[in-house]
Design a protein around this motif. Structure first.
Motif, PDB file in Angstrom:
ATOM      1  N   TYR A  76       0.847  -1.187   0.000  1.00 45.96           N
ATOM      2  CA  TYR A  76       0.000   0.000   0.000  1.00 45.96           C
ATOM      3  C   TYR A  76       0.886   1.241   0.000  1.00 45.96           C
ATOM      4  O   TYR A  76       1.931   1.278   0.645  1.00 45.96           O
ATOM      5  CB  TYR A  76      -0.901  -0.002   1.243  1.00 45.96           C
ATOM      6  CG  TYR A  76      -1.797  -1.202   1.302  1.00 45.96           C
ATOM      7  CD1 TYR A  76      -1.354  -2.390   1.870  1.00 45.96           C
ATOM      8  CD2 TYR A  76      -3.082  -1.165   0.767  1.00 45.96           C
ATOM      9  CE1 TYR A  76      -2.163  -3.514   1.908  1.00 45.96           C
ATOM     10  CE2 TYR A  76      -3.897  -2.276   0.806  1.00 45.96           C
ATOM     11  CZ  TYR A  76      -3.426  -3.447   1.371  1.00 45.96           C
ATOM     12  OH  TYR A  76      -4.219  -4.562   1.397  1.00 45.96           O
ATOM     13  N   PHE A 100       0.940   5.525   0.450  1.00 48.89           N
ATOM     14  CA  PHE A 100       0.226   6.607   1.115  1.00 48.89           C
ATOM     15  C   PHE A 100       0.934   7.936   0.857  1.00 48.89           C
ATOM     16  O   PHE A 100       2.129   7.981   0.602  1.00 48.89           O
ATOM     17  CB  PHE A 100       0.210   6.393   2.638  1.00 48.89           C
ATOM     18  CG  PHE A 100      -0.483   5.155   3.108  1.00 48.89           C
ATOM     19  CD1 PHE A 100       0.135   3.921   3.025  1.00 48.89           C
ATOM     20  CD2 PHE A 100      -1.747   5.232   3.670  1.00 48.89           C
ATOM     21  CE1 PHE A 100      -0.491   2.770   3.477  1.00 48.89           C
ATOM     22  CE2 PHE A 100      -2.390   4.087   4.129  1.00 48.89           C
ATOM     23  CZ  PHE A 100      -1.756   2.861   4.032  1.00 48.89           C
ATOM     24  N   TYR A 132       1.089  11.571   3.127  1.00 50.93           N
ATOM     25  CA  TYR A 132       0.723  12.306   4.340  1.00 50.93           C
ATOM     26  C   TYR A 132       1.253  13.729   4.217  1.00 50.93           C
ATOM     27  O   TYR A 132       2.278  13.977   3.595  1.00 50.93           O
ATOM     28  CB  TYR A 132       1.339  11.658   5.586  1.00 50.93           C
ATOM     29  CG  TYR A 132       0.620  10.436   6.073  1.00 50.93           C
ATOM     30  CD1 TYR A 132       0.848   9.190   5.477  1.00 50.93           C
ATOM     31  CD2 TYR A 132      -0.291  10.510   7.123  1.00 50.93           C
ATOM     32  CE1 TYR A 132       0.182   8.059   5.922  1.00 50.93           C
ATOM     33  CE2 TYR A 132      -0.961   9.377   7.577  1.00 50.93           C
ATOM     34  CZ  TYR A 132      -0.719   8.164   6.968  1.00 50.93           C
ATOM     35  OH  TYR A 132      -1.387   7.043   7.413  1.00 50.93           O
ATOM     36  N   ARG A 177      -4.558   6.812   0.150  1.00 53.18           N
ATOM     37  CA  ARG A 177      -4.026   5.457   0.174  1.00 53.18           C
ATOM     38  C   ARG A 177      -4.311   4.814  -1.171  1.00 53.18           C
ATOM     39  O   ARG A 177      -5.366   5.009  -1.751  1.00 53.18           O
ATOM     40  CB  ARG A 177      -4.702   4.639   1.271  1.00 53.18           C
ATOM     41  CG  ARG A 177      -4.394   3.158   1.239  1.00 53.18           C
ATOM     42  CD  ARG A 177      -5.255   2.413   2.226  1.00 53.18           C
ATOM     43  NE  ARG A 177      -6.660   2.644   1.977  1.00 53.18           N
ATOM     44  CZ  ARG A 177      -7.584   2.698   2.937  1.00 53.18           C
ATOM     45  NH1 ARG A 177      -7.239   2.536   4.196  1.00 53.18           N
ATOM     46  NH2 ARG A 177      -8.840   2.900   2.634  1.00 53.18           N
ATOM     47  N   PHE A 236       4.879  13.730   2.746  1.00 56.59           N
ATOM     48  CA  PHE A 236       5.570  12.449   2.840  1.00 56.59           C
ATOM     49  C   PHE A 236       4.843  11.386   2.030  1.00 56.59           C
ATOM     50  O   PHE A 236       3.625  11.243   2.135  1.00 56.59           O
ATOM     51  CB  PHE A 236       5.640  11.981   4.298  1.00 56.59           C
ATOM     52  CG  PHE A 236       6.523  12.807   5.171  1.00 56.59           C
ATOM     53  CD1 PHE A 236       6.000  13.848   5.918  1.00 56.59           C
ATOM     54  CD2 PHE A 236       7.878  12.532   5.252  1.00 56.59           C
ATOM     55  CE1 PHE A 236       6.808  14.617   6.740  1.00 56.59           C
ATOM     56  CE2 PHE A 236       8.702  13.293   6.067  1.00 56.59           C
ATOM     57  CZ  PHE A 236       8.164  14.336   6.811  1.00 56.59           C
ATOM     58  N   SER A 278       3.658   0.750   2.768  1.00 50.32           N
ATOM     59  CA  SER A 278       3.319  -0.207   3.809  1.00 50.32           C
ATOM     60  C   SER A 278       3.454  -1.613   3.253  1.00 50.32           C
ATOM     61  O   SER A 278       2.870  -1.931   2.216  1.00 50.32           O
ATOM     62  CB  SER A 278       1.879   0.018   4.284  1.00 50.32           C
ATOM     63  OG  SER A 278       1.508  -0.964   5.228  1.00 50.32           O
ATOM     64  N   GLN A 289       5.875  -6.918   7.588  1.00 49.53           N
ATOM     65  CA  GLN A 289       7.202  -6.971   8.195  1.00 49.53           C
ATOM     66  C   GLN A 289       7.650  -8.372   8.536  1.00 49.53           C
ATOM     67  O   GLN A 289       8.820  -8.686   8.500  1.00 49.53           O
ATOM     68  CB  GLN A 289       7.196  -6.147   9.490  1.00 49.53           C
ATOM     69  CG  GLN A 289       7.075  -4.662   9.256  1.00 49.53           C
ATOM     70  CD  GLN A 289       8.234  -4.113   8.459  1.00 49.53           C
ATOM     71  OE1 GLN A 289       9.368  -4.075   8.915  1.00 49.53           O
ATOM     72  NE2 GLN A 289       7.979  -3.694   7.235  1.00 49.53           N
ATOM     73  N   GLY A 328       2.842  -8.142  11.352  1.00 51.60           N
ATOM     74  CA  GLY A 328       3.169  -6.755  11.665  1.00 51.60           C
ATOM     75  C   GLY A 328       3.371  -5.954  10.402  1.00 51.60           C
ATOM     76  O   GLY A 328       3.810  -6.457   9.385  1.00 51.60           O
ATOM     77  N   TYR A 329       3.038  -4.689  10.485  1.00 49.68           N
ATOM     78  CA  TYR A 329       3.220  -3.794   9.354  1.00 49.68           C
ATOM     79  C   TYR A 329       3.965  -2.555   9.810  1.00 49.68           C
ATOM     80  O   TYR A 329       3.782  -2.081  10.917  1.00 49.68           O
ATOM     81  CB  TYR A 329       1.879  -3.363   8.778  1.00 49.68           C
ATOM     82  CG  TYR A 329       1.242  -4.410   7.907  1.00 49.68           C
ATOM     83  CD1 TYR A 329       0.440  -5.389   8.462  1.00 49.68           C
ATOM     84  CD2 TYR A 329       1.458  -4.424   6.544  1.00 49.68           C
ATOM     85  CE1 TYR A 329      -0.133  -6.355   7.668  1.00 49.68           C
ATOM     86  CE2 TYR A 329       0.886  -5.395   5.739  1.00 49.68           C
ATOM     87  CZ  TYR A 329       0.103  -6.362   6.312  1.00 49.68           C
ATOM     88  OH  TYR A 329      -0.465  -7.323   5.518  1.00 49.68           O
ATOM     89  N   ALA A 330       4.785  -2.052   8.909  1.00 46.27           N
ATOM     90  CA  ALA A 330       5.438  -0.788   9.185  1.00 46.27           C
ATOM     91  C   ALA A 330       5.196   0.120   8.013  1.00 46.27           C
ATOM     92  O   ALA A 330       5.229  -0.302   6.860  1.00 46.27           O
ATOM     93  CB  ALA A 330       6.936  -0.983   9.378  1.00 46.27           C
ATOM     94  N   LEU A 331       4.907   1.349   8.300  1.00 46.86           N
ATOM     95  CA  LEU A 331       4.765   2.351   7.261  1.00 46.86           C
ATOM     96  C   LEU A 331       6.122   3.025   7.128  1.00 46.86           C
ATOM     97  O   LEU A 331       6.586   3.676   8.057  1.00 46.86           O
ATOM     98  CB  LEU A 331       3.692   3.348   7.689  1.00 46.86           C
ATOM     99  CG  LEU A 331       3.103   4.267   6.630  1.00 46.86           C
ATOM    100  CD1 LEU A 331       2.523   3.478   5.481  1.00 46.86           C
ATOM    101  CD2 LEU A 331       2.030   5.151   7.246  1.00 46.86           C
ATOM    102  N   ASN A 332       6.779   2.788   5.986  1.00 50.21           N
ATOM    103  CA  ASN A 332       8.109   3.348   5.756  1.00 50.21           C
ATOM    104  C   ASN A 332       7.983   4.632   4.958  1.00 50.21           C
ATOM    105  O   ASN A 332       7.498   4.636   3.828  1.00 50.21           O
ATOM    106  CB  ASN A 332       8.980   2.347   4.995  1.00 50.21           C
ATOM    107  CG  ASN A 332       9.296   1.148   5.843  1.00 50.21           C
ATOM    108  OD1 ASN A 332       9.865   1.262   6.917  1.00 50.21           O
ATOM    109  ND2 ASN A 332       8.903  -0.029   5.378  1.00 50.21           N
ATOM    110  N   PHE A 333       8.436   5.704   5.554  1.00 49.57           N
ATOM    111  CA  PHE A 333       8.292   7.028   4.955  1.00 49.57           C
ATOM    112  C   PHE A 333       9.519   7.426   4.148  1.00 49.57           C
ATOM    113  O   PHE A 333      10.647   7.057   4.467  1.00 49.57           O
ATOM    114  CB  PHE A 333       8.083   8.077   6.049  1.00 49.57           C
ATOM    115  CG  PHE A 333       6.729   8.056   6.688  1.00 49.57           C
ATOM    116  CD1 PHE A 333       6.467   7.206   7.748  1.00 49.57           C
ATOM    117  CD2 PHE A 333       5.724   8.894   6.234  1.00 49.57           C
ATOM    118  CE1 PHE A 333       5.219   7.184   8.344  1.00 49.57           C
ATOM    119  CE2 PHE A 333       4.472   8.884   6.822  1.00 49.57           C
ATOM    120  CZ  PHE A 333       4.215   8.023   7.879  1.00 49.57           C
ATOM    121  N   LYS A 389      11.850  10.756   2.842  1.00 50.92           N
ATOM    122  CA  LYS A 389      12.430  11.861   3.616  1.00 50.92           C
ATOM    123  C   LYS A 389      11.551  13.105   3.581  1.00 50.92           C
ATOM    124  O   LYS A 389      11.765  14.042   4.342  1.00 50.92           O
ATOM    125  CB  LYS A 389      13.813  12.221   3.070  1.00 50.92           C
ATOM    126  CG  LYS A 389      14.832  11.101   3.207  1.00 50.92           C
ATOM    127  CD  LYS A 389      15.379  10.999   4.598  1.00 50.92           C
ATOM    128  CE  LYS A 389      16.583  10.074   4.646  1.00 50.92           C
ATOM    129  NZ  LYS A 389      17.074   9.861   5.998  1.00 50.92           N
TER     130      LYS A 389
END
Lengths: 118, 114
Positions: free
Chosen positions: A33, A35, A37, A50, A91, A95, A98, A103-108, A110
């Motif tokens: 996914y 996103f 922000y 999303r 940003f 997603s 993991q 588990g999921y992490a939203l990796n942004f 910079k």
């Protein structure tokens, strides 16, 4: 390794100009996914959109539009007729799963700092 | 207002000290995430909890720990603080902790280590 790349660190435009914020991502997952922000000067991160990996339809919401292209692993964001209130850090995030524990992490990325001047 | 509450808003402390950051998720959200935002590292994922259990771990230092309590609020403990730990720490929450969900972020805790 950086999974989300926002090559533009800062962009400055004059009000009413159109501006495109670039986002390139990297993943081996087939299901993921994406996103966008927004972080205004007040600091709080606000969800904008999303998109899942199976839906390549572009989306338009008012002055905002998003272009998702799997072939180039890009998810670009365009603001049409920019306004001063659009000034913020934007940003892009990815997603992906993991681990086997669901588990999921939203990796942004910079972030891209957008300044719109009158 | 996202509905996610973080306290305190600002924290100033000295190197070597220990602090606790607190987060109350949106009503109904079972999953809590912690992120660290600094100028050089950007927004870094630290850890995710779902209904009291750790779900995913990111770039969290061993000096840092977190937990989610039965009432679903979460705390992030930072110990043996170093100057480089100065950052904005965000908590976010979502209903199920699944990748498709948008996250609701709190306003953050600004930590300054002097």
């Amino acid at each position: 390794a950086q999974k989300v790349t926002q090559a533009q660190t800062e962009i400055s435009v004059v009000e009413k100009e159109d501006v495109t914020l670039d986002c390139v991502y990297e993943t081996r997952d087939t299901t993921y996914y994406l996103f966008w922000y927004k972080q205004p000067p007040s600091g709080e991160l606000v969800f904008l959109i999303r998109r899942n990996s199976f839906d390549e339809q572009n989306e338009i919401s008012g002055r905002y539009s998003w272009n998702f292209q799997k072939s180039t692993s890009s998810f670009n964001f365009t603001i049409t007729a920019s306004q001063v209130v659009d000034s913020a850090v934007y940003f892009c995030a990815l997603s992906e799963a993991q681990n086997s524990n669901s588990g999921y992490a939203l990796n942004f990325g910079k972030g891209t700092s957008l300044l719109v001047t009158p | 207002d996202s509905g996610v509450t973080q306290t305190p808003k600002h924290l100033i402390t000295a190197t070597g000290q220990r602090v606790t950051l607190r987060c109350s998720p949106r009503s109904g959200d079972l999953s809590v995430y912690w992120y660290q935002q600094s100028l050089d590292q950007g927004l870094q994922f630290l850890i995710q909890y779902y209904n009291g259990e750790e779900r995913a771990k990111g770039n969290i230092l061993e000096r840092f720990s977190a937990q989610q309590f039965p009432d679903l609020h979460s705390e992030l403990n930072l110990s043996s603080l170093e100057l480089g730990d100065s950052a904005l720490y965000f908590c976010a929450s979502s209903v199920e902790g699944r990748g498709r969900e948008k996250l609701f972020f709190g306003s953050g805790t600004q930590l300054s280590v002097l």
